[in-house]
Design an enzyme around this catalytic site. Sequence first.
Site, mmCIF file in Angstrom:
data_model
loop_
_atom_site.group_PDB
_atom_site.id
_atom_site.type_symbol
_atom_site.label_atom_id
_atom_site.label_comp_id
_atom_site.label_asym_id
_atom_site.label_seq_id
_atom_site.Cartn_x
_atom_site.Cartn_y
_atom_site.Cartn_z
ATOM 1 N N ASP A 180 0.828 -1.204 0.000
ATOM 2 C CA ASP A 180 0.000 0.000 0.000
ATOM 3 C C ASP A 180 0.863 1.254 0.000
ATOM 4 O O ASP A 180 1.480 1.594 1.011
ATOM 5 C CB ASP A 180 -0.914 -0.003 1.219
ATOM 6 N N ASP A 379 -1.238 5.962 -6.765
ATOM 7 C CA ASP A 379 -1.604 5.044 -5.694
ATOM 8 C C ASP A 379 -1.803 3.654 -6.259
ATOM 9 O O ASP A 379 -2.591 3.458 -7.188
ATOM 10 C CB ASP A 379 -2.877 5.528 -5.002
#
Length: 500
Positions: A180, A379
């Site tokens: 992440d 992201d």
Amino acid sequence: MAFTPFFSLISVVTLSLFLATTDASSRYPSTSPKTAVLDVLSSLQQTQHILSVDPARSSLTTTRPELESVSNPVYLNSSSPLSLELHSRDTLVASQHKDYKSLVLSRLERDSSRVAGITAKIRFAVEGIDRSDLKPVDETRFQPEDLTTPVVSGASQGSGEYFSRIGVGTPAKEMYMVLDTGSDVNWIQCQPCSECYQQSDPIFDPASSSTFKSLTCSAPQCASLETSACRSNKCLYQVSYGDGSFTLGDYATDTVTFGNSGKVDNVALGCGHDNEGLFTGAAGLLGLGGGALSMTNQIKATSLSYCLVDRDSAKSSSLDFNSVKVGTGDATAPLLRNRKIDTFYYVGLSGFSVGGQKVSIPSSVFEVDDSGAGGVILDCGTAVTRLQTQAYESLRDAFAKLTTNLKKGTSSISLFDTCFDFSSLSTVKVPTVAFHFTGGKSLDLPAKNYLIPVDDAGTFCFAFAPTQSSLSIIGNVQQQGTRITYDLANNLIGLSANQC
């Protein structure tokens, strides 16, 4: 001399026709739009394959409880290269979906939760909410409701889409960790469990590791947590997610092993004894953000690089630290920082082109304003690229204008409002889409990175979505197949197509 007026008249008419033709050419270019070929058949074959993947039979789930010791340990002040295999989420978790459309809708629901979490986290940072306001008044009681924080990004509802296998402890126990870039805190599930979700590997027992050490309440790592508490001079942590999921437990340090490439001592990570919610089968989360507690910062990485394989593919790629350099032939963009929040990687984006023609979008739409709001982040956990509404509508309209010859599909599906029916085609030519970055470089996207199947019957949708937020997010659908390198030492991002 008698012919002079006649030739003058011809000259005037010729000049007028030339100017008219030139003006018309500038307004209506004679060159055809640039196109790319979408392999419809291959995409649809992958939709059928991903539903049939059996993680129990996959080589990915072959458990090696203990890694062989690595002869050359890598310490926190080292810049030695470290590397991990990288896999897509759906090769680890068995599909519970009856068809590909239900899988897509589930992904998009997770995606919406994640995006809401990211925008909320940045909004709280911009508005200056102090984390001390979020701590429990009575820190002698350590209950989930006491430590609940604003929404943060991460694996909410299993939204982590890519994972790697790492070793934790001495001797090292291998486990899958969600990757992440939108989180900083690393954590794993730990015994004893008051509440743990199902994972594919045995739950880590800190008593089995000779290098596991609980952090005290005065430790600098404890002070860096967004939400913490103290009990018997042990630091306690919690990370909460948008759907009410959370992880909480002891904050500690242990040795982390990166396959056969090396190991790092004294990495701070959460040892979660109460972990509730719809997480994936992974054992925890590897925070790759820009904050002090992220794995990236703890190992003092000078670069971070990954290549995301197609989520419907069983293939793997790599996650690398300190080894991949930005190449001279790469598309490059400035790596920007937001002074209000250090977790996210902002990129200098100036606009788009469709079919080789620039789309008219004010560059200010992509900039971080003085308050810290706005801008564009990369992201790996967000799937579909979100664009501020004005930018999205300009991009979508430019694409729609050049696809009037294509058969339209259903009017909208979940996030998508521009869909096509390719059920009778094996391949199709579509207008190109390219990112343009500040500094002048650009990246042409493969057609499969902006037209994706949403069912197994041939419906494909334009894979961008609008957001009312001023923040734009470049998601993993658009990143697939491109090696993304964050040169942290020189604040530069490199994007290399077809380098998985």
